[in-house]
Design an enzyme around this catalytic site. Structure first.
Site, PDB file in Angstrom:
ATOM      1  N   ASP A  69     -81.491  -3.666  74.061  1.00 25.56           N
ATOM      2  CA  ASP A  69     -81.215  -4.054  72.681  1.00 25.56           C
ATOM      3  C   ASP A  69     -81.623  -5.507  72.526  1.00 25.56           C
ATOM      4  OD1 ASP A  69     -80.446  -3.389  70.075  1.00 25.56           O
ATOM      5  OD2 ASP A  69     -78.558  -4.463  70.312  1.00 25.56           O
ATOM      6  N   GLY A 162     -92.617  -6.259  65.109  1.00 28.46           N
ATOM      7  CA  GLY A 162     -91.395  -6.854  64.563  1.00 28.46           C
ATOM      8  C   GLY A 162     -91.620  -8.208  63.902  1.00 28.46           C
ATOM      9  N   ASP A 164     -92.828 -10.863  65.215  1.00 27.10           N
ATOM     10  CA  ASP A 164     -93.849 -11.689  65.888  1.00 27.10           C
ATOM     11  C   ASP A 164     -94.765 -12.468  64.929  1.00 27.10           C
ATOM     12  OD1 ASP A 164     -92.883 -11.176  68.387  1.00 27.10           O
ATOM     13  OD2 ASP A 164     -94.324  -9.599  68.868  1.00 27.10           O
TER      14      ASP A 164
HETATM   15  P1  ITT Z   1     -84.809   1.075  70.205  1.00 28.56           P
HETATM   16  O1  ITT Z   1     -83.380   0.795  69.838  1.00 28.56           O
HETATM   17  O2  ITT Z   1     -85.142   2.521  70.135  1.00 28.56           O
HETATM   18  O3  ITT Z   1     -85.200   0.467  71.524  1.00 28.56           O
HETATM   19  P2  ITT Z   1     -85.370  -0.655  67.946  1.00 28.56           P
HETATM   20  O4  ITT Z   1     -86.594  -1.124  67.226  1.00 28.56           O
HETATM   21  O5  ITT Z   1     -84.249  -0.077  67.124  1.00 28.56           O
HETATM   22  O6  ITT Z   1     -85.786   0.358  69.114  1.00 28.56           O
HETATM   23  P3  ITT Z   1     -83.615  -2.789  68.679  1.00 28.56           P
HETATM   24  O7  ITT Z   1     -82.427  -2.131  68.120  1.00 28.56           O
HETATM   25  O8  ITT Z   1     -83.500  -3.471  69.997  1.00 28.56           O
HETATM   26  O9  ITT Z   1     -84.870  -1.827  68.828  1.00 28.56           O
HETATM   27  O10 ITT Z   1     -84.127  -3.765  67.546  1.00 28.56           O
HETATM   28  C1  ITT Z   1     -84.856  -4.808  67.884  1.00 28.56           C
HETATM   29  C2  ITT Z   1     -85.521  -5.345  66.643  1.00 28.56           C
HETATM   30  O11 ITT Z   1     -85.623  -6.758  66.866  1.00 28.56           O
HETATM   31  C3  ITT Z   1     -86.926  -4.797  66.522  1.00 28.56           C
HETATM   32  O12 ITT Z   1     -87.000  -3.679  65.670  1.00 28.56           O
HETATM   33  C4  ITT Z   1     -87.678  -6.016  65.983  1.00 28.56           C
HETATM   34  O13 ITT Z   1     -87.517  -6.083  64.596  1.00 28.56           O
HETATM   35  C5  ITT Z   1     -86.928  -7.185  66.624  1.00 28.56           C
HETATM   36  N1  ITT Z   1     -87.535  -7.559  67.918  1.00 28.56           N
HETATM   37  C6  ITT Z   1     -87.054  -7.359  69.167  1.00 28.56           C
HETATM   38  N2  ITT Z   1     -87.907  -7.774  70.107  1.00 28.56           N
HETATM   39  C7  ITT Z   1     -88.974  -8.240  69.440  1.00 28.56           C
HETATM   40  C8  ITT Z   1     -90.205  -8.777  69.835  1.00 28.56           C
HETATM   41  O14 ITT Z   1     -90.544  -8.910  71.117  1.00 28.56           O
HETATM   42  N3  ITT Z   1     -91.062  -9.145  68.888  1.00 28.56           N
HETATM   43  C9  ITT Z   1     -90.741  -9.007  67.592  1.00 28.56           C
HETATM   44  N4  ITT Z   1     -89.618  -8.493  67.125  1.00 28.56           N
HETATM   45  C10 ITT Z   1     -88.735  -8.102  68.032  1.00 28.56           C
END
Ligand code: ITT
Length: 212
Positions: A69, A162, A164
């Site tokens: 997460d 995301g 980035d």
């Molecule tokens: P999973 O839970 O299925 O792994 P998710 O997209 O819902 O996928 P998260 O709940 O961990 O994942 O949400 C993380 C969000 O934070 C992701 O959707 C991006 O918007 C942001 N994020 C996380 N890591 C990032 C990165 O390396 N670069 C850009 N944005 C990132």
């Protein structure tokens, strides 16, 4: 040995695979599984959400799982979007969106830029907690990673995913989306956390082979 990388996010999956590919285990993704479940991320911390995802998928598929997460914390917004990063566009936090025909990532970025319009303090950081859980042995551990930076005035670049395009890592004068993938992995929260987890996994694999 097989490990399931339990994420629904293609960007994350790409990054996890590229760091773990030389570990000498078969890496599976949710796409390889019969049924896809969405685990609700309703906890208040990255750690709790990551543990919830890892244990759910591991117990369901009876496989060792890596789950994560992650999110972005913005100082001017008291740490938001934080655990709401993936669905920031949909929560009640001001920054109303006019154009709904965009991807979730684009809507999140536009909302964040709107909320920071005219603000001097643009300090932010990506954080992640990566968890491993093996339902057979009961072994589980987690690592974390942080990447400091600032929020840009406008989106730049097409790499990564995301936030980035609007995140400028500390020590750089371009966004994370303008960096080549190997460079992002070197400095990112995920790169740091997954490399630590990989070192722990190497010890586990050695132990399984009876090596000291
Ligand atoms: P999973 O839970 O299925 O792994 P998710 O997209 O819902 O996928 P998260 O709940 O961990 O994942 O949400 C993380 C969000 O934070 C992701 O959707 C991006 O918007 C942001 N994020 C996380 N890591 C990032 C990165 O390396 N670069 C850009 N944005 C990132």
């Amino acid at each position: 040995m097989k490990i399931l990388l339990a994420t629904t996010n293609e960007g994350k999956l790409r990054e996890l695979k590229s760091i773990l590919e030389d570990l000498g285990v078969e890496l599976l993704s949710l796409r390889d599984m019969d049924r896809l479940f969405e685990v609700e991320e309703d906890k208040e911390t990255f750690l709790e959400n990551a543990i919830k995802k890892a244990t759910f998928y591991a117990n369901f598929y009876k496989l060792p799982v890596i789950a994560e997460d992650a999110g972005l914390e913005v100082d001017q917004l008291n740490g938001y979007p934080g655990v709401y990063s993936a669905r920031f566009y949909s929560i009640d936090f001001g920054g109303k969106l006019e154009n709904q025909n965009l991807s979730k990532d684009q809507k999140n970025n536009i909302k964040l830029l709107k909320l920071l319009e005219g603000e001097q303090n643009r300090k932010a950081r990506y954080k992640t907690v990566v968890t491993y859980y093996d339902p057979t042995s009961g072994l589980g551990f987690w690592t974390e990673g942080v990447c400091e930076g600032t929020i840009a005035e406008k989106p730049e670049g097409t790499g990564g995913f995301g936030y980035d395009p609007i995140f400028i890592p500390q020590g750089y004068d371009m966004t994370m989306a303008q960096l080549p993938p190997e460079e992002k992995n070197k400095i990112s929260h995920r790169g740091k956390a997954v490399r630590k987890l990989k070192d722990l996994l190497k010890c586990v694999l050695k132990g399984e082979k009876g090596e000291p």
